[in-house]
Motif scaffolding. Structure first.
Motif, PDB file in Angstrom:
ATOM      1  N   UNK A 193       0.850  -1.178   0.000  1.00 19.37           N
ATOM      2  CA  UNK A 193       0.000   0.000   0.000  1.00 19.37           C
ATOM      3  C   UNK A 193       0.893   1.237   0.000  1.00 19.37           C
ATOM      4  N   UNK A 225       0.115   4.284   0.228  1.00 22.94           N
ATOM      5  CA  UNK A 225      -0.515   5.493   0.762  1.00 22.94           C
ATOM      6  C   UNK A 225      -0.035   5.907   2.152  1.00 22.94           C
ATOM      7  N   UNK A 226       1.021   5.312   2.647  1.00 21.96           N
ATOM      8  CA  UNK A 226       1.548   5.712   3.960  1.00 21.96           C
ATOM      9  C   UNK A 226       1.884   7.204   3.934  1.00 21.96           C
ATOM     10  N   UNK A 227       1.571   7.899   5.034  1.00 22.79           N
ATOM     11  CA  UNK A 227       1.685   9.368   4.982  1.00 22.79           C
ATOM     12  C   UNK A 227       3.088   9.968   4.998  1.00 22.79           C
ATOM     13  N   UNK A 232       7.855   5.784   1.881  1.00 21.96           N
ATOM     14  CA  UNK A 232       7.628   4.678   2.810  1.00 21.96           C
ATOM     15  C   UNK A 232       6.321   3.983   2.423  1.00 21.96           C
ATOM     16  N   UNK A 233       6.302   2.678   2.412  1.00 23.89           N
ATOM     17  CA  UNK A 233       5.113   1.922   2.024  1.00 23.89           C
ATOM     18  C   UNK A 233       4.840   0.818   3.035  1.00 23.89           C
ATOM     19  N   UNK A 234       3.647   0.244   2.932  1.00 25.20           N
ATOM     20  CA  UNK A 234       3.231  -0.833   3.819  1.00 25.20           C
ATOM     21  C   UNK A 234       3.131  -2.126   3.019  1.00 25.20           C
ATOM     22  N   UNK A 235       3.800  -3.152   3.475  1.00 33.04           N
ATOM     23  CA  UNK A 235       3.635  -4.478   2.866  1.00 33.04           C
ATOM     24  C   UNK A 235       2.321  -5.086   3.344  1.00 33.04           C
ATOM     25  N   UNK A 236       1.486  -5.515   2.401  1.00 31.67           N
ATOM     26  CA  UNK A 236       0.206  -6.143   2.722  1.00 31.67           C
ATOM     27  C   UNK A 236       0.411  -7.661   2.871  1.00 31.67           C
ATOM     28  N   UNK A 237      -0.556  -8.354   3.499  1.00 31.02           N
ATOM     29  CA  UNK A 237      -0.332  -9.778   3.805  1.00 31.02           C
ATOM     30  C   UNK A 237       0.054 -10.640   2.594  1.00 31.02           C
TER      31      UNK A 237
END
Lengths: 464, 464
Positions: free
Chosen positions: B21, B23-25, B29-34
């Motif tokens: 994802x 969309x991290x603010x 930087x990003x978020x790994x999804x499951x």
């Protein structure tokens, strides 16, 4: 064991067992060594298994949290602001928005949860991650126990559509952690943390503690019911089947490498740790005992190794060293089972099996060795679990006076003290110099040792 | 595909396939999804396997590097100081010694190596870690490709007792990475980086690049020969068998989540990625095709699932959705094989097997389905590897003039340009606006396109 003795002994154990090197040139930071990493991986894999079975999915969030997000939840920031690291510069520039190294991930995760959750159909959300977290500890640091970089922080975060479901999740987490610590042969007490000492932002917190050889209680796991505290601040709302919207209910729970510290020290002797066989990176070491240049023990050792390989994590130590040195070498690394193979064993087609925990030796026929090993390991792990539990319980006592509590704690134990509530609990802390860990979950009732009013059992001990 | 189109398409792909994802603010930087985490785990497990087979052991070093250690190697600091994050405060205090978030780990590891290495018997030392590294990128960031937190950085570091052994290690690393990228179905070029663009502190650097759909070369792996540059600075010395001491010879090599980006985009179509079957978190999805309320397809689907479970990573999608929606759902996630099960299949005891890459359908008998699936997956993976390789080679051309090079690059390809050395290479960069990636390893000789002197093949293209 005194605190200093324990500290020195533990540092030496970590280095000699090749778990961790505490000599990194910054206070509170350590290096995981290869053998330690293998142990860590096995511990984590037990945890991941339990989490997956119960529907948790793994994610990975960034380390850096912008200041404005970090400051959104008032209680939370008050709980953490004295111990966070701040990133203020990038390259040669001052950053417009300062960044915090996560001390825990609520404020990095929950803004994203607010994007992910729209409807009741998106709930429950159950995720976890295994990451480093950072705390600017000003107290004395200790490898694995009080670190500035906690390199193995497993944090789970869940979101629910009702208080009931979220509180049910708290119970699931407690059961899951209980099974986890059981697997690790680490005994624990579960307490409900006193209201003046809950997690910053939680409605209530449950904690798992274990008693270390230095007489201190080590908190090895926590479970928090967050209610709607964070969902209101981070706007985590869901649409209900009737079309209206509600703020979600949340929980979070975490464990760290402290459990590795506990599993190392609770089963150690003067030489080193004894690893529970199911977690040991090396379960069986074969040591040939040469005799007057005969080649038999060597070739027979090879046969034994060949037989066990693929079924156990086995090493044949054929280095050019004396057997006694090899024994010591593997004992320091906590290898649970040693097989000694000399001329006698070679000719009778047996092995001498030595259990690391009791140093008991017995001869076992090669035929059926696999079953004998599996059985011994199972037995050994059960005994380790039981022994550690008994040792902890043996150092705890239910008391009926403050003096008695002080004595038990002074002897390196912890006291179960009937108390009526915050007022008297605070007095206990002042007068014993120890901490009230919380009300024991499942504990009984009793008259408060200070004022005689009806109370419940609180656990009091010195803590990290 | 233009750069902007590619960027938007890739962001959408990552989010829709539930990989990451963006969309991290915080920028970069990003978020790994499951689902992305599962893919990441499989990619890492291939890498760990290769590293362990070749005697590398996993370690974990701290993230924070004290300023004085970071500044020890002059070249190294010049290469990184414009892009490091600085931690300057802890709690309310200014730190006495500022800390750097590692941009790479030479300066955190090598002071410890100096403690670990005493004698030639301690060598070679071969370790690796998988960690986050941080770069304060000021250019446009892109998920997985140019991040401020690179969340999946695998870095290996080795120490040797001779230059020959260390250079042999460079070759082992190149072979190991080649096998890794082959397993991932990611084609690559290997170049020796030009002297003005080696890794900060290295004697020479080799790089692996792949060509993305936007016509840019993405560097997906590097291997560095460090010589004694760092060992002199960090005092990594060993005693030789003859009793004298010498500074050790070092190498290091790294890959990052960029390989995941490559494996996603190189096998994607307008709908989404197609994952190589051996890496796909879900290899087979079974979609029942209901017909006028008959229950047969449903129960038969269950039978098919039961048959495959434990042998393949299989999901039966029995949600209450139209089959077309399910097809689309799983195609967006890159699941390589779909089995359609309708009344016809139920009565003939077959399944309709659809390959994600070619969308080819064929009927396969239930009897022997396992073999058919294994065979199809093997075939598919080989074809994916070959197709991607051919597509890249098809967009590269050996050229004999600067104009030709410019044209190829303008068309979204890369040029193989005979060049004599730094002077002419710099001119090529100026005149094409593209980068000289380096001299192709194994490439042939040729007359320099600019001056006609004897030269070698250099790869020139636009790079990230």
């Amino acid at each position: 064991m005194s605190e200093d003795t324990f500290g020195e002994w533990f540092n030496r154990l970590l280095l000699e067992a090749e778990i961790m090197d505490p000599r990194y040139p910054v206070k509170g930071l350590c290096v995981w060594l290869p053998y330690g990493m293998e142990l860590r991986e096995r511990v984590l894999s037990v945890m991941r298994g339990l989490l997956r079975e119960t529907g948790h999915r793994e994610v990975l969030f960034p380390l850096l949290i912008p200041e404005d997000f970090f400051r959104k939840e008032g209680e939370h920031i008050r709980g953490f602001e004295n111990q966070v690291y701040w990133v203020t510069r990038g390259g040669g520039e001052e950053l417009d928005v300062k960044l915090v190294l996560r001390p825990t991930s609520e404020t990095s995760m929950y803004p994203m949860f607010s994007l992910w959750i729209r409807s009741h159909a998106d709930l429950p959300l159950k995720v976890f991650q295994v990451v480093s977290v950072f705390r600017y500890e000003t107290k004395m640091t200790k490898p694995m126990i009080r670190m500035r970089e906690v390199t193995t922080f497993k944090e789970a975060h869940t979101v629910h559509s009702s208080r009931e479901e979220a509180e049910e999740q708290v119970r699931e987490a407690v059961s899951l952690y209980s099974r986890f610590f059981d697997r690790l042969c680490v005994p624990y007490l579960i307490t409900r943390r006193p209201s003046w000492d809950t997690f910053a932002g939680a409605e209530y917190s449950l904690a798992f503690d274990t008693l270390l050889p230095d007489g201190r209680m080590l908190q090895i796991g926590t479970v928090h019911y967050l209610g709607q505290n964070f969902s209101r601040v981070f706007d985590i709302r869901f649409q209900k089947p009737d079309g209206t919207h509600e703020y979600a209910y949340q929980t979070c729970y975490g464990i760290s490498e402290r459990v590795v510290a506990a599993l190392l020290v609770l089963h150690a002797d003067e030489v080193g740790p004894c690893l529970p066989p199911s977690l040991a990176p090396i379960q069986v070491v074969i040591v040939p005992i040469p005799f007057k240049g005969e080649r038999e023990p060597e070739t027979y050792s090879e046969e034994v190794r060949g037989r066990l390989e693929g079924k156990f994590r086995v090493v044949l130590d054929s280095r050019d060293l004396r057997p006694g040195n090899k024994f010591y070498y593997w004992e320091r690394r906590g290898v649970p089972i040693r097989l000694e193979v000399g001329p006698r064993e070679a000719s009778s087609r047996t092995v001498t099996l030595v259990r690391r925990d009791r140093r008991e030796r017995r001869e076992v026929p090669l035929e059926g060795l696999e079953e004998a090993l599996s059985g011994t390991m199972r037995e050994m792990e059960e005994e380790m679990r039981k022994r550690a539990r008994e040792r902890m319980e043996g150092r705890m006592r239910e008391v009926s006076s403050l003096e008695e509590a002080g004595r038990i704690i002074g002897e390196g134990g912890a006291a179960r003290v009937p108390l009526c509530g915050e007022g008297c609990a605070r007095r206990v802390e002042e007068e014993t110099g120890a901490q009230v860990l919380g009300e024991e979950v499942g504990g009984k009732e009793g008259a408060c040792v200070l004022c005689g009013r009806p109370g419940r059992i609180f656990v009091v001990g010195r803590s990290y």
